[in-house]
Scaffold this active site. Structure first.
Site, PDB file in Angstrom:
ATOM      1  CG  ASP A 191       1.107  59.840  61.239  1.00  0.00           C
ATOM      2  OD1 ASP A 191       1.251  58.963  62.120  1.00  0.00           O
ATOM      3  OD2 ASP A 191       1.711  60.929  61.271  1.00  0.00           O
ATOM      4  CE  LYS A 245       4.137  63.082  63.282  1.00  0.00           C
ATOM      5  NZ  LYS A 245       2.763  62.524  63.296  1.00  0.00           N
TER       6      LYS A 245
END
Length: 286
Positions: A105, A68
């Protein structure tokens, strides 16, 4: 004839539920598209993105651990939220072949809390367990909702560094994870008009990991207990919290919520969620 597709990448990747989620929505909408899982180890990350950048059928990918942050250097631009969090979980290939990084997210994590956060509170506090990549999105999401945070990790200095990076103006606190393992006789104030949240943003409780060692006496009355772990779905933390009468949220909430945001970016269509994800959850839990 080729058709558009998106992927999820990570190392490992076999555990990912993303293909189930996206294919479910693709089928429901009748889109001529595909969604795949692709194992990409760290040493192959740059070459993977270079190859996909040249593929006009590739709409982009979801990014899971441990990439990420590593993907950022290979992207052409970042959405402001992804830039602030310094973590990308969705990459979109633009028409000119450039790559843009997003973070869905945050929206996914907040989605099941919307009704709570739409209310007016005298005070909001969240206890966040974990200081890894998932905690970055959780901290940023809750700080933007005027929630005072207590971030607990094995290394409190890492917790403080995260808070200083993501919300330097906030009045937040850190604690060692072991603080929450021992019982407390702390007498919580009247919680009427308050919002209390406990989040497990660590891998503790996941299959193959020890459970989160947290004594229930640290959870204020009326708290919401939210565990973002998805393997297993019912972690020891959630089982205990539910038995004590707390409202609980499992990891599918965040997983489906962030996927919905990414799906819209990949395919320019809103995923069908008219049944509040009941059929999709049943599929994921089977």
């Amino acid at each position: 004839m080729s058709r558009p597709y998106a992927e999820v990448i990570g190392d490992p990747i076999v555990q990912s539920k993303s293909p189930i989620i996206h294919k479910f929505w693709i089928d429901r909408l009748g889109i001529d598209a595909d969604y795949r899982a692709c194992h990409v180890p760290a040493e192959a990350l740059q070459s993977y993105l270079a190859e996909r950048r040249a593929d006009p059928d590739w709409r982009g990918c979801n990014v899971t651990m441990p990439h990420k942050q590593a993907v950022i250097a290979a992207l052409d631009r970042l959405d402001p939220l992804a830039a602030r969090i310094n973590a990308v979980n969705t990459i979109i290939r633009e028409d000119d072949g450039s790559l843009t990084g997003y973070n869905t997210d945050v929206a996914g994590f907040l989605e099941p809390l919307r009704d709570h956060l739409a209310q007016t509170h005298y005070f909001r506090m969240a206890r966040i367990m974990g200081t890894g990549g998932a905690a970055r999105a959780v901290i940023a999401a809750l700080a933007d909702q005027n929630v005072m945070l207590v971030v607990a990790g094995r290394d409190p200095e890492k917790a403080r560094a995260l808070l200083d990076e993501l919300d330097p103006e906030g009045e937040h606190h850190v604690a060692p994870l072991t603080h929450f393992a021992e019982p407390t006789d702390f007498a919580f104030d009247d919680r009427e008009g308050c919002f209390d949240l406990l989040v497990n943003a660590s891998p503790l409780g996941m299959d193959g990991q020890p459970p989160l060692d947290l004594h229930h006496s640290h959870i204020p009355p009326g708290s919401v207990v939210y565990d973002i772990v998805t393997h297993p779905l019912q972690t020891p933390l959630l089982t205990e919290a539910r038995s004590r009468g707390f409202e609980t949220l499992d990891g599918l909430n965040m997983l489906i919520g962030q996927a919905a945001e990414a799906f819209s970016l990949f395919f320019n269509q809103t995923p069908p969620r008219d049944d509040r994800d009941a059929a999709l959850r049943q599929l994921l839990e089977s």
